[in-house]
Design a protein around this motif. Sequence first.
Motif, PDB file in Angstrom:
ATOM      1  N   PHE A 155     -77.036  -9.201 -81.115  1.00  0.00           N
ATOM      2  CA  PHE A 155     -76.804 -10.517 -80.527  1.00  0.00           C
ATOM      3  C   PHE A 155     -77.976 -11.002 -79.660  1.00  0.00           C
ATOM      4  CE2 PHE A 155     -72.387  -9.362 -81.508  1.00  0.00           C
ATOM      5  CZ  PHE A 155     -72.041 -10.503 -82.210  1.00  0.00           C
ATOM      6  N   LEU A 156     -79.134 -10.382 -79.786  1.00  0.00           N
ATOM      7  CA  LEU A 156     -80.303 -10.789 -79.008  1.00  0.00           C
ATOM      8  C   LEU A 156     -80.653 -12.268 -79.210  1.00  0.00           C
ATOM      9  CD1 LEU A 156     -82.563  -9.904 -77.065  1.00  0.00           C
ATOM     10  CD2 LEU A 156     -83.916  -9.329 -79.089  1.00  0.00           C
ATOM     11  N   PRO A 157     -80.663 -12.803 -80.440  1.00  0.00           N
ATOM     12  CA  PRO A 157     -80.936 -14.235 -80.587  1.00  0.00           C
ATOM     13  C   PRO A 157     -79.922 -15.116 -79.843  1.00  0.00           C
ATOM     14  CG  PRO A 157     -81.142 -13.141 -82.698  1.00  0.00           C
ATOM     15  CD  PRO A 157     -80.570 -12.140 -81.746  1.00  0.00           C
ATOM     16  N   THR A 158     -78.666 -14.725 -79.861  1.00  0.00           N
ATOM     17  CA  THR A 158     -77.631 -15.474 -79.141  1.00  0.00           C
ATOM     18  C   THR A 158     -77.866 -15.402 -77.638  1.00  0.00           C
ATOM     19  OG1 THR A 158     -76.028 -15.103 -80.893  1.00  0.00           O
ATOM     20  CG2 THR A 158     -75.149 -15.604 -78.719  1.00  0.00           C
ATOM     21  N   ILE A 159     -78.231 -14.239 -77.145  1.00  0.00           N
ATOM     22  CA  ILE A 159     -78.489 -14.055 -75.716  1.00  0.00           C
ATOM     23  C   ILE A 159     -79.674 -14.909 -75.276  1.00  0.00           C
ATOM     24  CG2 ILE A 159     -79.223 -12.367 -73.979  1.00  0.00           C
ATOM     25  CD1 ILE A 159     -77.633 -10.253 -75.675  1.00  0.00           C
ATOM     26  N   ILE A 160     -80.737 -14.916 -76.073  1.00  0.00           N
ATOM     27  CA  ILE A 160     -81.923 -15.716 -75.738  1.00  0.00           C
ATOM     28  C   ILE A 160     -81.582 -17.200 -75.732  1.00  0.00           C
ATOM     29  CG2 ILE A 160     -84.221 -16.409 -76.544  1.00  0.00           C
ATOM     30  CD1 ILE A 160     -84.555 -13.530 -77.584  1.00  0.00           C
ATOM     31  N   ALA A 161     -80.851 -17.649 -76.755  1.00  0.00           N
ATOM     32  CA  ALA A 161     -80.492 -19.072 -76.847  1.00  0.00           C
ATOM     33  C   ALA A 161     -79.596 -19.495 -75.682  1.00  0.00           C
ATOM     34  CB  ALA A 161     -79.794 -19.343 -78.177  1.00  0.00           C
TER      35      ALA A 161
ATOM     36  N   SER B 228     -75.596 -23.454 -83.401  1.00  0.00           N
ATOM     37  CA  SER B 228     -76.072 -23.070 -84.733  1.00  0.00           C
ATOM     38  C   SER B 228     -76.610 -21.644 -84.729  1.00  0.00           C
ATOM     39  CB  SER B 228     -77.168 -24.023 -85.206  1.00  0.00           C
ATOM     40  OG  SER B 228     -76.686 -25.330 -85.279  1.00  0.00           O
ATOM     41  N   ILE B 229     -77.332 -21.297 -83.688  1.00  0.00           N
ATOM     42  CA  ILE B 229     -77.887 -19.948 -83.580  1.00  0.00           C
ATOM     43  C   ILE B 229     -76.765 -18.918 -83.496  1.00  0.00           C
ATOM     44  CG2 ILE B 229     -79.230 -18.422 -82.084  1.00  0.00           C
ATOM     45  CD1 ILE B 229     -80.932 -20.933 -81.401  1.00  0.00           C
ATOM     46  N   ILE B 230     -75.728 -19.228 -82.733  1.00  0.00           N
ATOM     47  CA  ILE B 230     -74.596 -18.303 -82.602  1.00  0.00           C
ATOM     48  C   ILE B 230     -73.917 -18.091 -83.955  1.00  0.00           C
ATOM     49  CG2 ILE B 230     -72.295 -18.026 -81.599  1.00  0.00           C
ATOM     50  CD1 ILE B 230     -73.398 -19.437 -79.078  1.00  0.00           C
ATOM     51  N   VAL B 231     -73.693 -19.169 -84.704  1.00  0.00           N
ATOM     52  CA  VAL B 231     -73.015 -19.061 -86.002  1.00  0.00           C
ATOM     53  C   VAL B 231     -73.872 -18.269 -86.988  1.00  0.00           C
ATOM     54  CG1 VAL B 231     -72.225 -20.401 -87.993  1.00  0.00           C
ATOM     55  CG2 VAL B 231     -71.605 -21.118 -85.691  1.00  0.00           C
ATOM     56  N   ILE B 232     -75.169 -18.587 -87.052  1.00  0.00           N
ATOM     57  CA  ILE B 232     -76.053 -17.860 -87.977  1.00  0.00           C
ATOM     58  C   ILE B 232     -76.124 -16.393 -87.582  1.00  0.00           C
ATOM     59  CG2 ILE B 232     -78.457 -17.616 -88.720  1.00  0.00           C
ATOM     60  CD1 ILE B 232     -78.673 -20.693 -88.490  1.00  0.00           C
ATOM     61  N   ASN B 233     -76.266 -16.127 -86.292  1.00  0.00           N
ATOM     62  CA  ASN B 233     -76.355 -14.749 -85.827  1.00  0.00           C
ATOM     63  C   ASN B 233     -75.065 -13.979 -86.089  1.00  0.00           C
ATOM     64  OD1 ASN B 233     -76.890 -13.125 -82.619  1.00  0.00           O
ATOM     65  ND2 ASN B 233     -77.509 -12.459 -84.628  1.00  0.00           N
ATOM     66  N   LEU B 234     -73.935 -14.624 -85.863  1.00  0.00           N
ATOM     67  CA  LEU B 234     -72.651 -13.948 -86.025  1.00  0.00           C
ATOM     68  C   LEU B 234     -72.342 -13.637 -87.487  1.00  0.00           C
ATOM     69  CD1 LEU B 234     -70.091 -12.958 -84.551  1.00  0.00           C
ATOM     70  CD2 LEU B 234     -69.140 -15.238 -84.902  1.00  0.00           C
TER      71      LEU B 234
ATOM     72  N   LEU C  24     -74.480 -14.252 -90.372  1.00  0.00           N
ATOM     73  CA  LEU C  24     -75.559 -13.857 -91.277  1.00  0.00           C
ATOM     74  C   LEU C  24     -76.527 -12.856 -90.660  1.00  0.00           C
ATOM     75  CD1 LEU C  24     -76.379 -17.359 -92.795  1.00  0.00           C
ATOM     76  CD2 LEU C  24     -74.989 -15.537 -93.795  1.00  0.00           C
ATOM     77  N   GLY C  25     -76.308 -12.472 -89.431  1.00  0.00           N
ATOM     78  CA  GLY C  25     -77.206 -11.540 -88.768  1.00  0.00           C
ATOM     79  C   GLY C  25     -77.283 -10.188 -89.452  1.00  0.00           C
ATOM     80  N   TRP C  26     -76.217  -9.763 -90.094  1.00  0.00           N
ATOM     81  CA  TRP C  26     -76.185  -8.459 -90.757  1.00  0.00           C
ATOM     82  C   TRP C  26     -77.118  -8.410 -91.953  1.00  0.00           C
ATOM     83  CZ3 TRP C  26     -74.712  -8.257 -95.832  1.00  0.00           C
ATOM     84  CH2 TRP C  26     -74.054  -9.394 -96.339  1.00  0.00           C
ATOM     85  N   THR C  27     -77.554  -9.561 -92.480  1.00  0.00           N
ATOM     86  CA  THR C  27     -78.430  -9.572 -93.651  1.00  0.00           C
ATOM     87  C   THR C  27     -79.891  -9.362 -93.283  1.00  0.00           C
ATOM     88  OG1 THR C  27     -78.791 -11.965 -93.547  1.00  0.00           O
ATOM     89  CG2 THR C  27     -76.909 -11.185 -94.845  1.00  0.00           C
ATOM     90  N   LEU C  28     -80.223  -9.244 -92.055  1.00  0.00           N
ATOM     91  CA  LEU C  28     -81.564  -9.128 -91.506  1.00  0.00           C
ATOM     92  C   LEU C  28     -82.338 -10.434 -91.655  1.00  0.00           C
ATOM     93  CD1 LEU C  28     -83.553  -7.244 -90.033  1.00  0.00           C
ATOM     94  CD2 LEU C  28     -84.533  -6.682 -92.235  1.00  0.00           C
ATOM     95  N   ILE C  29     -82.235 -11.097 -92.780  1.00  0.00           N
ATOM     96  CA  ILE C  29     -82.877 -12.400 -92.927  1.00  0.00           C
ATOM     97  C   ILE C  29     -82.209 -13.398 -91.971  1.00  0.00           C
ATOM     98  CG2 ILE C  29     -83.249 -14.342 -94.490  1.00  0.00           C
ATOM     99  CD1 ILE C  29     -83.572 -12.293 -96.738  1.00  0.00           C
ATOM    100  N   GLY C  30     -80.887 -13.388 -91.921  1.00  0.00           N
ATOM    101  CA  GLY C  30     -80.163 -14.258 -90.994  1.00  0.00           C
ATOM    102  C   GLY C  30     -80.492 -13.943 -89.552  1.00  0.00           C
TER     103      GLY C  30
ATOM    104  N   VAL D  23     -84.017 -15.305 -88.861  1.00  0.00           N
ATOM    105  CA  VAL D  23     -83.960 -16.761 -88.755  1.00  0.00           C
ATOM    106  C   VAL D  23     -83.371 -17.178 -87.401  1.00  0.00           C
ATOM    107  CG1 VAL D  23     -82.805 -18.823 -89.666  1.00  0.00           C
ATOM    108  CG2 VAL D  23     -83.906 -17.218 -91.219  1.00  0.00           C
ATOM    109  N   SER D  24     -82.265 -16.539 -87.013  1.00  0.00           N
ATOM    110  CA  SER D  24     -81.660 -16.905 -85.729  1.00  0.00           C
ATOM    111  C   SER D  24     -82.564 -16.520 -84.557  1.00  0.00           C
ATOM    112  CB  SER D  24     -80.271 -16.279 -85.582  1.00  0.00           C
ATOM    113  OG  SER D  24     -80.349 -14.876 -85.585  1.00  0.00           O
ATOM    114  N   LEU D  25     -83.299 -15.427 -84.677  1.00  0.00           N
ATOM    115  CA  LEU D  25     -84.243 -15.045 -83.622  1.00  0.00           C
ATOM    116  C   LEU D  25     -85.387 -16.058 -83.539  1.00  0.00           C
ATOM    117  CD1 LEU D  25     -85.096 -12.943 -81.475  1.00  0.00           C
ATOM    118  CD2 LEU D  25     -86.427 -11.841 -83.272  1.00  0.00           C
ATOM    119  N   ALA D  26     -85.913 -16.468 -84.692  1.00  0.00           N
ATOM    120  CA  ALA D  26     -86.991 -17.459 -84.707  1.00  0.00           C
ATOM    121  C   ALA D  26     -86.517 -18.780 -84.103  1.00  0.00           C
ATOM    122  CB  ALA D  26     -87.497 -17.667 -86.124  1.00  0.00           C
ATOM    123  N   MET D  27     -85.292 -19.176 -84.423  1.00  0.00           N
ATOM    124  CA  MET D  27     -84.752 -20.407 -83.844  1.00  0.00           C
ATOM    125  C   MET D  27     -84.592 -20.290 -82.337  1.00  0.00           C
ATOM    126  SD  MET D  27     -81.847 -21.460 -86.636  1.00  0.00           S
ATOM    127  CE  MET D  27     -81.142 -22.740 -85.609  1.00  0.00           C
TER     128      MET D  27
END
Length: 94
Positions: free
Chosen positions: A13-19, A29-35, A37-43, A46-50
């Motif tokens: 959840f690091l991308p969510t924490i940063i956002a 949007s970052i929370i939804v993608i991270n929650l 699609l985060g398990w796919t590593l690509i998701g 993407v959420s970390l970059a956002m």
Amino acid sequence: MAVVGLALIALYFLPTIIAAANDHRKRDSIIVINLFLGWTLIGWVVSLAMSVDQSNWQKTPRLPSESSRRHPPHHPDDPSTFWPPAPPTGLPPA
């Protein structure tokens, strides 16, 4: 073992924490993608970059603290800005 599990959850959840910490405009949007699609590593990437995109961070003005609102600003070269002001002496100003 529990510490490792908590560390992995925090990493996931690091991308969510940063956002959330930076009041990101696309935080939801970052929370939804991270929650979801985060398990796919690509998701997750993407959420970390956002989340680290600073152009979408809200620049919310911070309110001054209670103590700074109580006292006027002080400038060391101007004796009239000292707080509390000196009591009147009854003499005319020089």
